[in-house]
Design a protein around this motif. Structure first.
Motif, PDB file in Angstrom:
ATOM      1  N   LEU A  95       1.073  -1.041   0.238  1.00 13.70           N
ATOM      2  CA  LEU A  95      -0.231  -0.291  -0.263  1.00 13.70           C
ATOM      3  C   LEU A  95       0.816   1.512   0.062  1.00 13.70           C
ATOM      4  O   LEU A  95       0.489   2.280  -0.684  1.00 13.70           O
ATOM      5  CB  LEU A  95      -0.634  -0.156   1.010  1.00 13.70           C
ATOM      6  CG  LEU A  95      -2.007  -1.092   0.875  1.00 13.70           C
ATOM      7  CD1 LEU A  95      -2.834  -1.062   2.224  1.00 13.70           C
ATOM      8  CD2 LEU A  95      -3.158  -0.634   0.173  1.00 13.70           C
ATOM      9  N   ILE A  96       2.012   0.887   0.283  1.00 19.86           N
ATOM     10  CA  ILE A  96       2.617   2.395   0.516  1.00 19.86           C
ATOM     11  C   ILE A  96       3.814   2.099  -0.495  1.00 19.86           C
ATOM     12  O   ILE A  96       3.646   3.483  -1.703  1.00 19.86           O
ATOM     13  CB  ILE A  96       4.190   2.178   1.838  1.00 19.86           C
ATOM     14  CG1 ILE A  96       3.755   2.296   3.051  1.00 19.86           C
ATOM     15  CG2 ILE A  96       5.136   2.844   1.703  1.00 19.86           C
ATOM     16  CD1 ILE A  96       4.345   1.916   3.916  1.00 19.86           C
ATOM     17  N   ILE A  97       3.910   1.286  -1.185  1.00 20.14           N
ATOM     18  CA  ILE A  97       4.853   1.432  -2.336  1.00 20.14           C
ATOM     19  C   ILE A  97       3.751   1.857  -3.816  1.00 20.14           C
ATOM     20  O   ILE A  97       4.206   2.833  -4.614  1.00 20.14           O
ATOM     21  CB  ILE A  97       5.326   0.583  -2.632  1.00 20.14           C
ATOM     22  CG1 ILE A  97       6.289  -0.126  -2.182  1.00 20.14           C
ATOM     23  CG2 ILE A  97       6.544   0.622  -4.008  1.00 20.14           C
ATOM     24  CD1 ILE A  97       7.116  -1.273  -1.640  1.00 20.14           C
ATOM     25  N   MET A  98       2.953   1.363  -3.892  1.00 17.57           N
ATOM     26  CA  MET A  98       1.666   1.341  -4.910  1.00 17.57           C
ATOM     27  C   MET A  98       1.705   2.534  -5.880  1.00 17.57           C
ATOM     28  O   MET A  98       1.708   2.902  -6.710  1.00 17.57           O
ATOM     29  CB  MET A  98      -0.084   0.473  -4.547  1.00 17.57           C
ATOM     30  CG  MET A  98      -0.263   0.942  -6.598  1.00 17.57           C
ATOM     31  SD  MET A  98      -2.277  -0.410  -6.240  1.00 17.57           S
ATOM     32  CE  MET A  98      -1.489  -1.717  -6.869  1.00 17.57           C
ATOM     33  N   PRO A  99       0.812   3.936  -5.464  1.00 17.61           N
ATOM     34  CA  PRO A  99       0.730   4.920  -5.370  1.00 17.61           C
ATOM     35  C   PRO A  99       2.180   5.875  -5.786  1.00 17.61           C
ATOM     36  O   PRO A  99       2.061   7.331  -5.764  1.00 17.61           O
ATOM     37  CB  PRO A  99       0.239   5.762  -3.897  1.00 17.61           C
ATOM     38  CG  PRO A  99       0.454   5.084  -3.052  1.00 17.61           C
ATOM     39  CD  PRO A  99       0.575   4.302  -3.431  1.00 17.61           C
ATOM     40  N   ASN A 100       3.253   5.456  -5.867  1.00 21.52           N
ATOM     41  CA  ASN A 100       3.996   6.010  -6.054  1.00 21.52           C
ATOM     42  C   ASN A 100       4.937   5.438  -7.002  1.00 21.52           C
ATOM     43  O   ASN A 100       6.105   5.420  -7.708  1.00 21.52           O
ATOM     44  CB  ASN A 100       5.811   6.329  -4.371  1.00 21.52           C
ATOM     45  CG  ASN A 100       5.523   6.539  -3.751  1.00 21.52           C
ATOM     46  OD1 ASN A 100       5.218   7.809  -3.363  1.00 21.52           O
ATOM     47  ND2 ASN A 100       4.766   6.112  -2.246  1.00 21.52           N
ATOM     48  N   SER A 101       3.992   4.277  -7.701  1.00 23.87           N
ATOM     49  CA  SER A 101       4.706   3.745  -9.100  1.00 23.87           C
ATOM     50  C   SER A 101       4.692   5.189 -10.008  1.00 23.87           C
ATOM     51  O   SER A 101       3.962   5.733 -10.284  1.00 23.87           O
ATOM     52  CB  SER A 101       3.513   2.908  -9.056  1.00 23.87           C
ATOM     53  OG  SER A 101       3.019   1.929  -8.287  1.00 23.87           O
ATOM     54  N   GLY A 176       0.756  12.188 -15.238  1.00 27.42           N
ATOM     55  CA  GLY A 176       1.314  10.014 -15.150  1.00 27.42           C
ATOM     56  C   GLY A 176       1.619  10.563 -14.029  1.00 27.42           C
ATOM     57  O   GLY A 176       2.730   9.727 -13.397  1.00 27.42           O
ATOM     58  N   VAL A 177       0.761  11.540 -12.658  1.00 29.00           N
ATOM     59  CA  VAL A 177       1.783  11.908 -11.390  1.00 29.00           C
ATOM     60  C   VAL A 177      -0.200  10.713 -10.588  1.00 29.00           C
ATOM     61  O   VAL A 177      -0.396  11.583 -11.675  1.00 29.00           O
ATOM     62  CB  VAL A 177       2.505  13.541 -11.315  1.00 29.00           C
ATOM     63  CG1 VAL A 177       2.475  12.876  -9.661  1.00 29.00           C
ATOM     64  CG2 VAL A 177       3.460  12.671 -11.974  1.00 29.00           C
ATOM     65  N   ILE A 178       0.755  10.296  -9.557  1.00 28.29           N
ATOM     66  CA  ILE A 178      -0.637   9.961  -9.049  1.00 28.29           C
ATOM     67  C   ILE A 178      -1.002  11.736  -8.184  1.00 28.29           C
ATOM     68  O   ILE A 178      -0.226  12.197  -7.546  1.00 28.29           O
ATOM     69  CB  ILE A 178      -0.548   8.512  -7.649  1.00 28.29           C
ATOM     70  CG1 ILE A 178      -0.254   7.996  -8.382  1.00 28.29           C
ATOM     71  CG2 ILE A 178      -1.831   8.129  -7.365  1.00 28.29           C
ATOM     72  CD1 ILE A 178      -0.511   7.402  -9.932  1.00 28.29           C
ATOM     73  N   SER A 181      -3.421  13.212  -2.891  1.00 26.97           N
ATOM     74  CA  SER A 181      -4.797  12.871  -2.221  1.00 26.97           C
ATOM     75  C   SER A 181      -5.016  11.065  -1.958  1.00 26.97           C
ATOM     76  O   SER A 181      -5.471  10.361  -1.324  1.00 26.97           O
ATOM     77  CB  SER A 181      -6.278  13.123  -2.567  1.00 26.97           C
ATOM     78  OG  SER A 181      -6.185  12.500  -4.219  1.00 26.97           O
ATOM     79  N   VAL A 182      -4.270  11.004  -3.286  1.00 22.83           N
ATOM     80  CA  VAL A 182      -4.824   9.286  -3.182  1.00 22.83           C
ATOM     81  C   VAL A 182      -3.196   8.733  -3.075  1.00 22.83           C
ATOM     82  O   VAL A 182      -3.591   7.481  -2.179  1.00 22.83           O
ATOM     83  CB  VAL A 182      -4.930   8.993  -4.277  1.00 22.83           C
ATOM     84  CG1 VAL A 182      -3.857   7.275  -4.309  1.00 22.83           C
ATOM     85  CG2 VAL A 182      -6.128   9.155  -5.382  1.00 22.83           C
ATOM     86  N   LYS A 183      -2.528   8.978  -2.423  1.00 24.29           N
ATOM     87  CA  LYS A 183      -0.648   9.061  -2.102  1.00 24.29           C
ATOM     88  C   LYS A 183      -0.802   8.622  -0.552  1.00 24.29           C
ATOM     89  O   LYS A 183      -1.117   7.501   0.221  1.00 24.29           O
ATOM     90  CB  LYS A 183       0.144  10.102  -2.473  1.00 24.29           C
ATOM     91  CG  LYS A 183       0.835   9.678  -3.524  1.00 24.29           C
ATOM     92  CD  LYS A 183       1.644  10.528  -3.623  1.00 24.29           C
ATOM     93  CE  LYS A 183       2.357  10.274  -5.649  1.00 24.29           C
ATOM     94  NZ  LYS A 183       3.961  10.926  -5.891  1.00 24.29           N
ATOM     95  N   ILE A 184      -1.296   9.801   0.520  1.00 30.32           N
ATOM     96  CA  ILE A 184      -2.466  10.090   1.292  1.00 30.32           C
ATOM     97  C   ILE A 184      -3.291   8.892   1.701  1.00 30.32           C
ATOM     98  O   ILE A 184      -2.651   7.589   2.974  1.00 30.32           O
ATOM     99  CB  ILE A 184      -2.299  10.722   2.066  1.00 30.32           C
ATOM    100  CG1 ILE A 184      -1.215  11.735   1.622  1.00 30.32           C
ATOM    101  CG2 ILE A 184      -2.789  11.341   3.266  1.00 30.32           C
ATOM    102  CD1 ILE A 184      -2.144  13.628   2.209  1.00 30.32           C
ATOM    103  N   SER A 185      -3.982   8.094   1.653  1.00 32.47           N
ATOM    104  CA  SER A 185      -4.812   7.702   1.566  1.00 32.47           C
ATOM    105  C   SER A 185      -4.446   6.481   1.799  1.00 32.47           C
ATOM    106  O   SER A 185      -4.785   5.036   2.809  1.00 32.47           O
ATOM    107  CB  SER A 185      -6.043   7.754   0.606  1.00 32.47           C
ATOM    108  OG  SER A 185      -6.464   8.791   0.530  1.00 32.47           O
ATOM    109  N   PHE A 186      -3.907   5.745   0.402  1.00 29.66           N
ATOM    110  CA  PHE A 186      -2.811   4.308   0.549  1.00 29.66           C
ATOM    111  C   PHE A 186      -2.280   4.490   1.978  1.00 29.66           C
ATOM    112  O   PHE A 186      -1.840   3.883   2.173  1.00 29.66           O
ATOM    113  CB  PHE A 186      -1.873   4.774  -0.701  1.00 29.66           C
ATOM    114  CG  PHE A 186      -2.921   3.774  -1.884  1.00 29.66           C
ATOM    115  CD1 PHE A 186      -3.066   2.464  -2.338  1.00 29.66           C
ATOM    116  CD2 PHE A 186      -4.207   4.844  -2.302  1.00 29.66           C
ATOM    117  CE1 PHE A 186      -3.637   1.306  -2.532  1.00 29.66           C
ATOM    118  CE2 PHE A 186      -4.701   3.677  -3.334  1.00 29.66           C
ATOM    119  CZ  PHE A 186      -4.347   3.011  -3.438  1.00 29.66           C
TER     120      PHE A 186
END
Length: 451
Positions: A95-101, A176-178, A181-186
């Motif tokens: 969950l920590i890694i995915m939104p930083n793909s 191309g960048v997440i 709000s989505v990153k913090i949610s993850f």
């Protein structure tokens, strides 16, 4: 002579089920945001179902193996709890890694890791209810699980919207960048997942293999049997699966085909059909994607409330009748999204879908557990997952082709097909044999003979 399992207090069931809130927090983030992440990283509408194959394929492989292993595990943490903890650690990392793909292929790989890890935790949770609760409390046990699933999903699905509208955190980002709000949610999801599972690990007691043998009267797994080829044992057990399990498999197939269609296509359908935008970097698209998250929160919230009504309704009719009615309501609501033009009205559809989701998470497992021996509860629960993941694999393989070839890429048609599939599942439910339903067991002899 078999001993009766003692009934547990409400708070014991509560502690035993709390970990599922964390698991579903992870699933809720996945279901509401992964298509958004894929589209942000450049995936086309026809690629999305194939990228989603990670979820069902990992479940197909992981759940029976974890179930088989947990049936044969006993250490200082117990039988099922070691797997809760391992899955929680791995899921939190994913969950920590995915939104930083930075690339689409990395995000797809993280979905594989996340779903495999979630399955490591999730399958033993189902078996734990069957292990610890007597028949008369089993529907309540799965209903409490459903409540926590609903609560976890409500918060997880609405997190990006809450962060944007309550805390002014941006829900857009360069192409191309997440979005932040989505990153913090993850990140929040990783913390909730691990914390909730750890609570259940620390607060729950499990019966030893000897105690379970005394409860169900089956032979304990002896050393010679444990030394046999695991693959051979699993194949033989699959051949001997109970009749009820086979019947429920068809119900599950059509139910989960519908759910998978909803999860992978609702964002595309709503953003294009109602908001009129297919550009994943536009403000209008992201507004629609946030609203889909709220819609998913709505149906999960309804499921959390409906969970407490299901045992009461089942006690006054039957488990399979309640399930059939809920699936019918859900199917009509899902297909009916095609008629909606005002996004606010989608919440009405979500109410119906919420009733179906509550029943899907509760009733099939309550019916199934009564037909399974406790010594193989984990394995059969894992095999039962085939009836969940195979329709998802089929949906991922054919829905993209169908929508692109026959409906010019109109994602809303996938939701209509999903609604029809759920109604078919409702009809099949009426043919299931619920051999452990307290309502059937407690029927007067005259009534049973007449039936």
């Amino acid at each position: 002579m078999k001993k009766q399992k003692p009934q547990l207090s409400f708070w014991q069931i509560w502690n035993m089920s709390l970990g599922f809130m964390g698991i579903q927090f992870g699933f809720g983030l996945q279901n509401a945001n992964v298509s958004r992440i894929f589209e942000t990283l450049g995936a086309s509408i026809e690629q999305i179902p194939i990228l989603w194959l990670a979820a069902p394929v990992t479940g197909l492989l992981v759940q029976p193996i974890i179930g088989y292993m947990s049936d044969r595990t006993w250490n200082f943490l117990g039988r099922r709890r070691p797997y809760f903890l391992i899955g929680a650690v791995l899921s939190s990392l994913a969950l920590i890694i995915m939104p930083n793909s930075p690339h689409l292929w990395i995000a797809a790989g993280m979905l594989w890791m996340l779903d495999a890890s979630i399955n490591i935790s999730m399958e033993p949770f189902r078996a734990l209810i069957g292990d610890n609760l007597p028949s008369q409390q089993r529907t309540q046990g799965f209903a409490v699980q459903t409540f926590f699933i609903g609560i976890g999903s409500v918060v997880a699905s609405s997190m990006p919207y809450i962060l944007t509208n309550w805390f002014d955190i941006a829900n857009t980002a360069p192409a191309g960048v997440i979005p932040p709000s989505v990153k913090i949610s993850f990140y929040a999801g990783a913390a909730v997942f691990f914390g909730a599972v750890l609570w259940t690990v620390l607060k729950t007691r499990e019966y030893s293999p000897k105690e379970l043998h005394e409860f169900d009267g089956t032979q304990e797994i002896i050393k010679e049997q444990a030394a046999q080829s695991g693959l051979r044992t699993m194949i033989n057990d699959i051949k001997l699966m109970p009749k009820t399990m086979k019947q429920l498999a068809f119900v599950q197939f059509f139910s989960w085909f519908a759910l998978f269609a909803m999860w992978i296509y609702t964002t595309s359908a709503v953003t294009s059909h109602i908001y009129g935008s297919a550009d994943a970097s536009s403000a209008l698209y992201n507004e629609g994607a946030d609203w889909v998250g709220l819609c998913f929160a709505m149906y999960n919230g309804i499921s959390a409330l409906a969970a407490f009504a299901l045992p009461w309704l089942a006690a006054r009719s039957s488990r399979k009748m309640v399930h059939a009615v809920c699936l019918t309501i859900g199917g009509i609501s899902l297909a009916g999204m095609a008629l909606v033009e005002d996004p606010a009205l989608l919440m009405i559809n979500m109410v119906g879908i919420g009733f179906a989701w509550a029943s899907i998470l509760c009733m099939p497992y309550s019916i199934l557990a009564g037909s399974l021996p406790s010594s193989k509860m984990g394995f059969f629960m894992g095999v039962f997952n085939f009836s969940i993941v195979i329709p998802q694999i089929l949906a991922a393989g054919v829905l993209g082709y169908i929508t692109q070839t026959f409906f010019a890429g109109n994602a809303m048609t996938a939701l209509i097909l999903g609604g029809a599939s759920m109604v078919i599942a409702a009809g099949l439910t009426l043919f299931v044999t619920d051999q452990d339903d307290p309502q059937e067991i407690n029927k007067p002899a005259a009534d049973t003979a007449a039936a």
